[in-house]
Design a protein around this motif. Structure first.
Motif, PDB file in Angstrom:
ATOM      1  N   UNK A 192      -5.441  -7.364  -4.707  1.00 22.68           N
ATOM      2  CA  UNK A 192      -6.026  -8.581  -5.266  1.00 22.68           C
ATOM      3  C   UNK A 192      -7.231  -8.951  -4.410  1.00 22.68           C
ATOM      4  N   UNK A 193      -8.377  -9.113  -5.051  1.00 24.35           N
ATOM      5  CA  UNK A 193      -9.579  -9.570  -4.364  1.00 24.35           C
ATOM      6  C   UNK A 193      -9.724 -11.062  -4.635  1.00 24.35           C
ATOM      7  N   UNK A 194      -9.698 -11.845  -3.581  1.00 24.67           N
ATOM      8  CA  UNK A 194      -9.854 -13.292  -3.704  1.00 24.67           C
ATOM      9  C   UNK A 194     -11.228 -13.678  -3.175  1.00 24.67           C
ATOM     10  N   UNK A 195     -12.044 -14.315  -4.031  1.00 22.96           N
ATOM     11  CA  UNK A 195     -13.443 -14.594  -3.697  1.00 22.96           C
ATOM     12  C   UNK A 195     -13.700 -16.094  -3.739  1.00 22.96           C
ATOM     13  N   UNK A 202     -15.112 -12.772   0.464  1.00 25.48           N
ATOM     14  CA  UNK A 202     -14.049 -12.065  -0.239  1.00 25.48           C
ATOM     15  C   UNK A 202     -12.963 -11.630   0.725  1.00 25.48           C
ATOM     16  N   UNK A 203     -11.741 -11.707   0.257  1.00 23.61           N
ATOM     17  CA  UNK A 203     -10.583 -11.208   0.999  1.00 23.61           C
ATOM     18  C   UNK A 203      -9.860 -10.197   0.122  1.00 23.61           C
ATOM     19  N   UNK A 204      -9.522  -9.061   0.693  1.00 22.00           N
ATOM     20  CA  UNK A 204      -8.823  -7.994  -0.025  1.00 22.00           C
ATOM     21  C   UNK A 204      -7.362  -8.002   0.393  1.00 22.00           C
ATOM     22  N   UNK A 205      -6.481  -8.227  -0.586  1.00 18.22           N
ATOM     23  CA  UNK A 205      -5.041  -8.266  -0.331  1.00 18.22           C
ATOM     24  C   UNK A 205      -4.434  -6.999  -0.919  1.00 18.22           C
ATOM     25  N   UNK A 206      -3.989  -6.090  -0.076  1.00 19.83           N
ATOM     26  CA  UNK A 206      -3.374  -4.854  -0.539  1.00 19.83           C
ATOM     27  C   UNK A 206      -1.879  -5.039  -0.733  1.00 19.83           C
ATOM     28  N   UNK A 207      -1.399  -4.751  -1.933  1.00 14.77           N
ATOM     29  CA  UNK A 207       0.021  -4.906  -2.235  1.00 14.77           C
ATOM     30  C   UNK A 207       0.706  -3.538  -2.172  1.00 14.77           C
ATOM     31  N   UNK A 208       1.689  -3.349  -1.299  1.00 14.77           N
ATOM     32  CA  UNK A 208       2.392  -2.063  -1.240  1.00 14.77           C
ATOM     33  C   UNK A 208       3.025  -1.745  -2.593  1.00 14.77           C
ATOM     34  N   UNK A 209       2.805  -0.550  -3.076  1.00 16.34           N
ATOM     35  CA  UNK A 209       3.304  -0.179  -4.410  1.00 16.34           C
ATOM     36  C   UNK A 209       4.820  -0.079  -4.455  1.00 16.34           C
ATOM     37  N   UNK A 210       5.468   0.024  -3.268  1.00 11.92           N
ATOM     38  CA  UNK A 210       6.925   0.175  -3.239  1.00 11.92           C
ATOM     39  C   UNK A 210       7.654  -1.127  -2.912  1.00 11.92           C
ATOM     40  N   UNK A 211       6.996  -2.267  -3.138  1.00 15.42           N
ATOM     41  CA  UNK A 211       7.671  -3.553  -2.955  1.00 15.42           C
ATOM     42  C   UNK A 211       8.867  -3.666  -3.897  1.00 15.42           C
ATOM     43  N   UNK A 212       9.965  -4.185  -3.398  1.00 19.84           N
ATOM     44  CA  UNK A 212      11.166  -4.351  -4.214  1.00 19.84           C
ATOM     45  C   UNK A 212      11.474  -5.826  -4.432  1.00 19.84           C
ATOM     46  N   UNK A 413     -18.807 -10.006   5.779  1.00 22.42           N
ATOM     47  CA  UNK A 413     -17.733  -9.022   5.971  1.00 22.42           C
ATOM     48  C   UNK A 413     -16.548  -9.343   5.062  1.00 22.42           C
ATOM     49  N   UNK A 414     -15.926  -8.301   4.514  1.00 24.34           N
ATOM     50  CA  UNK A 414     -14.761  -8.494   3.651  1.00 24.34           C
ATOM     51  C   UNK A 414     -13.512  -8.597   4.519  1.00 24.34           C
ATOM     52  N   UNK A 415     -12.763  -9.667   4.340  1.00 25.13           N
ATOM     53  CA  UNK A 415     -11.530  -9.850   5.091  1.00 25.13           C
ATOM     54  C   UNK A 415     -10.420  -8.996   4.469  1.00 25.13           C
ATOM     55  N   UNK A 416      -9.450  -8.630   5.268  1.00 26.52           N
ATOM     56  CA  UNK A 416      -8.303  -7.858   4.800  1.00 26.52           C
ATOM     57  C   UNK A 416      -7.017  -8.592   5.138  1.00 26.52           C
ATOM     58  N   UNK A 435       5.199 -13.649   2.961  1.00 26.90           N
ATOM     59  CA  UNK A 435       4.005 -13.026   2.368  1.00 26.90           C
ATOM     60  C   UNK A 435       3.026 -14.082   1.869  1.00 26.90           C
ATOM     61  N   UNK A 436       3.527 -15.087   1.166  1.00 29.85           N
ATOM     62  CA  UNK A 436       2.624 -16.123   0.635  1.00 29.85           C
ATOM     63  C   UNK A 436       2.009 -16.944   1.768  1.00 29.85           C
ATOM     64  N   UNK A 437       2.779 -17.208   2.822  1.00 27.04           N
ATOM     65  CA  UNK A 437       2.225 -17.939   3.966  1.00 27.04           C
ATOM     66  C   UNK A 437       1.135 -17.121   4.656  1.00 27.04           C
ATOM     67  N   UNK A 438       1.366 -15.807   4.769  1.00 24.13           N
ATOM     68  CA  UNK A 438       0.379 -14.926   5.382  1.00 24.13           C
ATOM     69  C   UNK A 438      -0.924 -14.940   4.589  1.00 24.13           C
ATOM     70  N   UNK A 439      -0.814 -14.893   3.258  1.00 23.68           N
ATOM     71  CA  UNK A 439      -1.999 -14.902   2.404  1.00 23.68           C
ATOM     72  C   UNK A 439      -2.701 -16.259   2.463  1.00 23.68           C
ATOM     73  N   UNK A 440      -1.931 -17.341   2.385  1.00 21.37           N
ATOM     74  CA  UNK A 440      -2.516 -18.687   2.422  1.00 21.37           C
ATOM     75  C   UNK A 440      -3.253 -18.920   3.732  1.00 21.37           C
ATOM     76  N   UNK A 441      -2.674 -18.446   4.840  1.00 22.00           N
ATOM     77  CA  UNK A 441      -3.319 -18.615   6.150  1.00 22.00           C
ATOM     78  C   UNK A 441      -4.625 -17.838   6.217  1.00 22.00           C
ATOM     79  N   UNK A 442      -4.611 -16.629   5.653  1.00 20.94           N
ATOM     80  CA  UNK A 442      -5.813 -15.808   5.690  1.00 20.94           C
ATOM     81  C   UNK A 442      -6.930 -16.387   4.831  1.00 20.94           C
TER      82      UNK A 442
END
Length: 453
Positions: A192-195, A202-212, A413-416, A435-442
């Motif tokens: 997910x690219x959040x701009x 822009x911040x790039x949020x990579x989601x692991x494809x094997x999330x359960x 610079x693009x944040x990750x 996970x949501x707290x990590x994203x919100x903080x970033x």
């Protein structure tokens, strides 16, 4: 005004030397101010038409430049709109014809037979080069405009625009891998690219494809899996992981999203959108799906991509990802499409998190290197590859805004945001609150940018 003895208006009175100089001046005048040659030495009617056309073009160019400086989105929207592009193409084609006619008439008016013998081929050649340069540029511009119109119409939808949410646009990027050994497409890369809608950060949020146990935003999948994807009684496919959601919805339950196709999407993509929203806590306005099988074509169309390899990465002999053909060695490398695709997809001896980093690196490199000049010079190949590779629900009416925003993004610079075990993210037992707290903080602005209460 020219006198009766002036060689400009009355060429029969000039000597060979004067006529040679006259010919050079007429050719230059035709280039600097098309139409002026005819007013001075030929048909006044044609000359006045040429001058009006020239001054109209200059006025339009100056007006467009002023508007671009003050309101760049207006010009960018016009140039990313089907009607605007066809109008631009028609204007360029019109001026190409006008310049051709004026140049041919200028060569007639030079009376080359009365110029010096040695100067004649030089004058004719110079006039021809100028004509080919100007007319060819206008013709190519018209071609690019019509091709761009067709390309944009084939990729982007004609739909309503979405406003930013909490000052941000969030776009889901899916790298689709529909291999011959797979039942349908399965997203191989999910992010997910959040701009920031104002700054372009822009911040790039990579989601692991094997999330359960993936949670969903409110919708049919949230109703079907209230405790998370496959958390209670499993799911309809073999592995209940994030990248399986597309396959399940698209092949098993497309009726969950009956409006998807009419809105420029697919049921499987809408299922992935609900999952990405549930994981990140963000509202995702748009998606972009890139066919990884055609990704190589796009890289080749752009002339390759420059990548800095940090660690040795293998290239395999086939899709079994077992036997190594050769290795990417550390250092700066120029990759064509084949090697760029393998660099992003390589699995042997690496983890999913390593692949996420390389895929994000590849996305950022392509964005950085896809300059307007690079795209224009290779436009036909880029448009052909892009129409086969990219699918999105971004409406054409938003392109001007996003192009302008992208110019700001490229300057920053693009944040990750890394959803990896080092940040307390275990894909087999994820804590989605963390996970949501990590994203919100970033995504939170720095303290100096936080509005005062």
């Amino acid at each position: 005004m020219t006198s009766a003895s002036s060689p400009i208006r009355h060429p029969n009175v000039g000597s060979e030397r004067v006529m040679t100089k006259r010919a050079w001046w007429l050719v230059l005048l035709n280039f600097v101010l098309p139409g002026s040659v005819q007013v001075l030495a030929g048909s006044h009617r044609l000359g006045r038409f040429g001058l009006r056309a020239t001054f109209t073009l200059l006025f339009l160019a100056v007006a467009a430049g002023v508007v671009y400086l003050l309101w760049p989105e207006v010009i960018l929207t016009a140039l990313t709109n089907t009607i605007g592009l066809w109008v631009a193409a028609a204007l360029l084609a019109f001026y190409a014809v006008v310049w051709f006619i004026l140049t041919v008439d200028t060569l007639r008016l030079t009376r080359l037979v009365r110029a010096g013998p040695k100067a004649r081929p030089l004058i004719a050649g110079f006039a021809t080069v100028l004509m080919v340069g100007v007319v060819g540029t206008a013709g190519y511009g018209a071609y690019v405009a019509t091709t761009a119109s067709d390309f944009l119409s084939s990729v982007f939808v004609a739909g309503p625009t979405e406003p930013p949410v909490d000052g941000r646009y969030n776009i889901m990027l899916l790298g689709g891998d529909a291999g011959p050994d797979r039942d349908g497409l399965r997203p191989d890369s999910i992010s997910v690219v959040s701009i920031d809608a104002e700054s372009g950060q822009a911040s790039m949020i990579g989601l692991p494809r094997n999330l359960e146990d993936v949670p969903f935003s409110p919708g049919p999948l949230a109703d079907l899996y209230p405790e998370g994807y496959g958390a209670i009684d499993g799911c309809e496919v073999d592995a209940c992981m994030l990248n399986s959601i597309y396959t399940e919805v698209e092949l098993k339950s497309p009726e969950m999203y009956p409006k998807a196709i009419a809105e420029g999407s697919e049921p499987g993509i809408e299922g992935m959108r609900d999952a990405a929203q549930g994981v990140t806590g963000l509202t995702i306005q748009y998606y972009v799906l890139i066919d990884m099988q055609g990704f190589a074509q796009l890289v080749d169309a752009l002339g390759g991509v420059e990548i800095t390899v940090d660690h040795r990465v293998p290239v395999h002999t086939d899709d079994t990802f077992t036997e190594v053909l050769f290795w990417f060695e550390p250092g700066r490398q120029h990759m064509d499409g084949y090697h760029a695709l393998w660099y992003a997809r390589s699995r042997h001896g690496t983890s999913d998190y390593d692949r996420m980093v390389r895929q994000r690196q590849m996305q950022e490199a392509i964005l950085a290197q896809a300059s307007p000049a690079n795209v224009l010079t290779k436009f036909q190949a880029v448009a052909k590859a892009g129409s086969q590779v990219v699918k999105t629900d971004i409406p054409q009416g938003m392109l001007g805004y996003f192009v302008n925003l992208a110019s700001k993004t490229k300057a920053l610079p693009i944040k990750s945001v890394e959803l990896i075990p080092d940040n307390n993210v275990d894909p087999e037992d994820p804590d989605y609150g963390v996970i949501r707290d990590l994203i919100a903080t970033s995504l939170a602005p720095p303290p100096s940018e936080t509005p005062a209460p």
